[in-house]
Design an enzyme around this catalytic site. Structure first.
Site, PDB file in Angstrom:
ATOM      1  N   ASP A 111       0.877  -1.195  -0.052  1.00  0.00           N
ATOM      2  CA  ASP A 111      -0.118   0.036   0.033  1.00  0.00           C
ATOM      3  C   ASP A 111       0.895   1.240  -0.135  1.00  0.00           C
ATOM      4  OD1 ASP A 111      -2.148   1.697   0.008  1.00  0.00           O
ATOM      5  OD2 ASP A 111      -3.214   0.448   1.572  1.00  0.00           O
ATOM      6  N   TRP A 112       0.290   2.365  -0.270  1.00  0.00           N
ATOM      7  CA  TRP A 112       1.150   3.734  -0.446  1.00  0.00           C
ATOM      8  C   TRP A 112       1.653   4.141   0.930  1.00  0.00           C
ATOM      9  CZ3 TRP A 112      -0.134   1.303  -4.420  1.00  0.00           C
ATOM     10  CH2 TRP A 112      -0.155   1.720  -5.674  1.00  0.00           C
TER      11      TRP A 112
END
Length: 731
Positions: A276-277
C-alpha cells in the site's frame, strides 16, 4: 513452475546471456507466462531489474514538492516505469474498487462511472452481477490508459465503525471472498491487472499505520485469511496489496507468515505483492519476507526499494541476487499472464457513460435491502396523491464514500462545499436526484421537499400534510477515519419527529455500513440503499415505486446497540486483540444469543418465497444441498437462498455454507444445487495445519437469512483432512 525451479532457471538464463546478443522484445517471447518472464529476465541488466521494484505516485503532490514522472497518467495513483529497450510497458495504476478514482487537484479529476459501494454489491449476493460491475470499471480503466486497477477489496467487517467498510464485502469469509473474486475476474477480463487488498486484517482505520492486529492463527485462517483465499482462487488477481497495519507484531508488508508461508508456499499465488502507498518499512526485511514492489514514492519519501538501497543490500549480502530475480520474475509473469505486454493500453478512448450508468444502476437496485415493510407501505401506492421527501439532499443527488476510492462523476458534485472539502473528502453527492426520479415515475403526484435538519419544525409540518413521507438518512464514511454507528447532525431526532407526525414514514438510508436506529419501532418501512453509485437516484425511485422489486440481503449484521459488539468501546490503538477469533459478525451474535436489529442475510421483497424439500448428499470432501424455492406471491422477484451448516465444537452455532440468487415468476418453483465448500465444514488446528473435520453429525439448514431457516436436515460424515494448499477444482 515452482519458486525453486524459477530461481534455477533464472540463474542459468542470466549466465547464458551473451554480451551484445540480439534483443528479444517482450511481445516476441513465447511459452507460458512463467517461461516468457524467464526469457525477459535473462536479458535484463541489474538496473533494469531494480526499476520494476519501485513505484511512484502518479500525480504531482505539491505539499511534498513532488512532481510525478512525466510518463505517468494524470490524476493516477501510481506509476512504475517500463523497460523500453525490451518492450516492457510501464504499469499505470489507478484506484480503486468502486470505479476509476483520480487523485490530485481539480485539474486532475477524471469524470468516471461510480458503482454502488462494495458493500452494496455484496448485498446483491450475485457473483454474475459483481463480475459485470468489475468488467465495466475495468473497461473505463483501460480506456483511460491504466493497466493496473487497485481494487478487489475484501477485508472482513470485524469493526462495523471502520470508515472503509463501504469498500469491502461484508462480515462472512465465504460471501466476501466469492463476491470480491467475481469482481476481480471482471476487471481482469479487460486484459489488465486487478489487485486484491488489503492483506491482511486491515479491519479499522484508527491507528491504521501501526495498529497491531492479534488473532489466533486457527481463527485467522477460518476468517480473514479464508476470505482472501477464496477471492484469490476465484479472481486470480495479478497482484496482492499488503496492508498498512501490523499483524502479529510485524508490519504486514514485512510479515513472512503472510507473504511467504501462506500466500506463496500454501496458496501457490504466482503474482506479485505490492505495498500500500507508504506501507513499506524496510528494504532487506521486506524483500526477504515477500514484498516485490514498493508503491507510492512521492506520497512518502522513505524510498526503501530505491535502486541505491536495494543495490547496497545485495552487495552486503542482506538480499540475495536470486531473491531480486524472483521478485522481478513475479512482476513480469503477472504482466504476461494478464495481457499487459500483448494487449498494451493507450489513453483517450471514448467511454459509453450511458451504458455504464445502466450497469451501475442494475447493481444498485440488486443491492438495496428492504429491511422492514409493515402494512405494505411500499411500494408507493398509486393512491398516494401527496408525498413529502425530507432530508439527505434527496432533491440534488445521492451520497458517496470518500478517500482514495472516491470516483468523480460525469457531471458536477451535486452538493458542493460540505466539510471536509479536502482529504479525506471532499464529500461528493452524485447528480442523480431521488426526488426528480420519483417525479418521473409518479406523474400527477404532488411531491414536496424539505431539507429537514436546518428547520425540523417545517419538515414535521410538511410530513403531517402528506399521504406518505420519505426521510433520507445519510452517514458519510471515508478512508483514514472510523465513524460512529449513527446518523449525524440530528437526523435521528428528525426521523423520530417526522414519524410522530405521519404513521406512513419510510426511511431510506445511505450509509457506509450498519447504523443504530433508535426510531426503528416508529416507522413501518426502511430501505438500506448504501452508497448507490452514479445512477443511485433512479435506482432508489424504482425500488420505492415497485418498478424494481427489492432483492438485496444484508452482508453484515445490524446491531441493536453497541454493547452487542465484541468490542463496544471506540476503535483501539496499539495491540488490537480480536479475541472473538473466527466468530465475526453474525457468528458472534449467534454464539452469545444476541438478538440483532436485522440479521446477516436478511432482506425482504414485494413478493414472498417458500424454501423446502431440502436434500443433502456428500460431494467430494464437501456437500451439495438440493433445495426447492417457490415464489408464492403475486409478482416476479428474486430470492437469495442461503445454506448454513452446523458442527461440533465450532466457534459459533452456524456458518454460511453456500448461497444462490434466483429470479422467479409468480408461482414458479426452481430446484437449486448449492455446493458447500469443505473448508466451511472444517476447523483449522494450529498443531495440525490444514482443514480438519471429525466424523459425526452435521446439520444443514436452508432459509432466507441466518435467523430465518425454513428446512434442516442432519447428515453423518466420515472424518476428513485437507492440507493447507487444497483448493477446489475449477468449474
Amino acid at each position: 513452475m515452482t519458486a525453486a525451479l524459477c530461481l534455477v532457471v533464472s540463474a542459468q538464463a542470466v549466465e547464458a546471456q551473451e554480451p551484445g546478443a540480439p534483443v528479444v522484445l517482450a511481445a516476441a517471447t513465447t511459452g507460458t507466462p512463467a517461461e516468457r518472464a524467464q526469457a525477459t529476465l535473462a536479458q535484463m541488466t541489474q538496473d533494469e531489474k531494480l526499476t520494476l521494484l519501485k513505484g511512484y505516485f502518479g500525480t504531482d503532490f505539491p505539499p511534498a514538492k513532488f512532481e510525478a514522472p512525466k510518463e505517468a497518467r494524470n490524476g493516477s495513483a501510481g506509476y512504475v516505469p517500463g523497460i523500453p529497450r525490451l518492450g516492457i510497458p510501464p504499469q499505470w495504476q489507478a484506484d480503486a474498487g468502486i470505479g476509476v478514482a483520480t487523485q490530485g487537484g481539480a485539474a486532475e479529476k477524471r469524470p468516471r462511472t461510480a458503482l454502488p459501494s462494495g458493500l452494496a454489491t455484496a448485498a446483491s449476493w450475485d457473483p454474475e452481477l459483481a463480475f459485470a460491475a468489475g468488467k465495466m470499471i475495468g473497461s473505463e480503466a483501460r480506456a483511460d490508459g491504466f493497466n493496473v486497477l487497485l481494487g478487489g477489496s475484501v477485508n472482513l467487517m470485524r469493526e462495523p465503525r471502520n470508515g472503509r467498510n463501504f469498500e469491502y464485502t461484508g462480515e462472512d469469509p465465504l460471501l466476501a471472498g466469492i463476491m470480491a473474486g467475481a469482481q476481480i475476474a471482471g476487471v481482469q477480463s479487460n486484459q489488465i491487472i486487478s489487485t486484491v487488498k488489503h492483506f491482511a486484517v486491515n479491519d479499522q482505520e484508527t491507528d491504521r499505520n501501526d495498529g497491531n492486529a492479534i488473532v489466533e492463527e486457527g481463527a485467522l485462517r477460518m476468517s480473514d485469511l479464508l476470505a482472501f483465499q477464496i477471492a484469490i482462487e476465484r479472481g486470480e488477481p495479478g497482484s496482492v496489496m499488503c496492508a498498512y497495519n501490523r499483524v502479529g507484531g510485524l508490519h504486514a508488508c514485512e510479515q513472512p507468515f503472510l507473504l511467504n508461508q501462506v500466500l506463496r508456499n500454501e496458496w501457490r499465488f504466482p503474482g506479485y505483492v505490492m505495498s500500500d502507498w507508504g506501507a513499506a518499512h524496510s528494504t532487506a526485511a521486506a524483500a526477504n519476507a515477500g514484498l516485490d514492489q514498493e508503491s507510492g514514492y512521492g506520497l512518502q519519501r522513505a524510498d526503501w526499494f530505491s535502486a541505491d538501497k536495494l543495490g547496497k543490500a545485495v552487495a552486503a549480502g542482506e538480499i540475495s541476487q536470486a531473491q531480486i530475480d524472483l521478485m522481478v520474475t513475479r512482476i513480469l509473469q503477472s504482466m504476461y499472464a494478464h495481457g499487459l505486454v500483448d494487449n498494451p493500453v493507450s489513453e483517450g478512448h471514448p467511454i459509453d457513460f450511458a451504458a455504464n450508468r445502466a450497469v451501475s444502476q442494475r447493481g444498485a437496485e440488486a443491492g438495496m435491502v428492504l429491511l422492514k415493510n409493515e402494512r405494505d407501505v411500499l411500494p408507493l401506492a398509486a393512491t398516494a396523491r401527496r408525498i413529502a421527501i425530507i432530508g439527505g439532499h434527496a432533491d440534488k443527488g445521492v451520497l458517496s464514500g470518500g478517500g482514495s476510492s472516491q470516483v468523480y462523476p460525469d457531471g458536477t458534485n451535486a452538493v458542493p462545499g460540505i466539510k471536509p472539502t479536502s482529504w479525506p473528502g471532499p464529500v461528493v453527492f452524485y447528480p442523480s436526484s431521488p426526488l426528480e426520479e420519483l417525479r418521473k415515475l409518479l406523474p400527477g403526484v404532488q411531491i414536496d421537499y424539505a431539507e429537514g435538519t436546518a428547520d425540523p419544525a417545517a419538515a414535521v409540518r410538511l410530513a403531517a400534510q402528506a399521504d406518505v413521507v420519505l426521510v433520507f438518512g445519510t452517514q458519510w464514511a471515508s478512508e483514514s477515519i472510523d465513524v460512529p454507528l449513527s446518523l449525524a447532525e440530528g437526523q435521528d431526532a428528525l426521523i423520530d419527529a417526522v414519524a410522530g407526525a405521519n404513521p406512513n414514514t419510510v426511511v431510506v438510508l445511505q450509509t457506509g455500513g450498519p447504523v443504530l436506529m433508535p426510531w426503528v419501532d416508529k416507522v413501518p418501512a426502511i430501505i438500506e440503499a448504501w452508497y448507490p453509485g452514479r445512477a443511485g437516484g433512479a435506482a432508489i425511485a424504482r425500488i420505492l415505486t415497485g418498478a424494481a422489486n427489492p432483492s438485496g440481503h444484508l452482508p453484515a449484521t445490524f446491531p441493536r446497540s453497541l454493547d452487542q459488539l465484541p468490542h463496544p468501546g471506540d476503535p483501539r490503538k496499539g495491540d488490537i486483540v480480536y479475541d472473538e477469533g473466527a466468530a465475526v459478525g453474525y457468528k458472534w451474535f449467534d454464539k452469545h444469543g444476541h438478538e440483532p436489529l436485522f440479521p446477516f442475510g436478511h432482506g425482504l421483497s414485494y413478493t414472498t418465497f417458500e424454501i423446502d424439500h431440502l436434500v443433502v448428499t456428500p460431494e467430494g470432501e464437501g456437500l451439495v444441498a438440493m433445495v426447492e424455492v417457490t415464489n408464492t406471491g403475486k409478482r416476479a422477484g428474486a430470492e437469495v437462498v442461503q445454506v448454513y451448516v452446523s458442527g461440533m465444537g465450532w466457534e459459533a452455532p452456524r456458518r454460511l455454507g453456500g448461497f444462490e440468487r434466483v429470479e422467479l415468476a409468480s408461482g414458479e418453483t426452481r430446484q437449486l444445487d448449492i455446493h458447500v465448500d469443505p473448508r466451511v465444514l472444517a476447523t483449522w488446528f494450529t498443531g495440525r495445519p490444514g482443514w480438519t473435520h471429525p466424523a459425526g453429525a452435521y446439520t444443514v439448514s436452508a432459509g432466507h437469512s441466518s435467523r430465518e431457516l425454513d428446512d434442516s436436515v442432519t447428515i453423518e460424515l466420515p472424518p476428513s483432512f485437507l492440507p493447507p494448499e487444497w483448493r477446489p477444482a475449477k468449474s
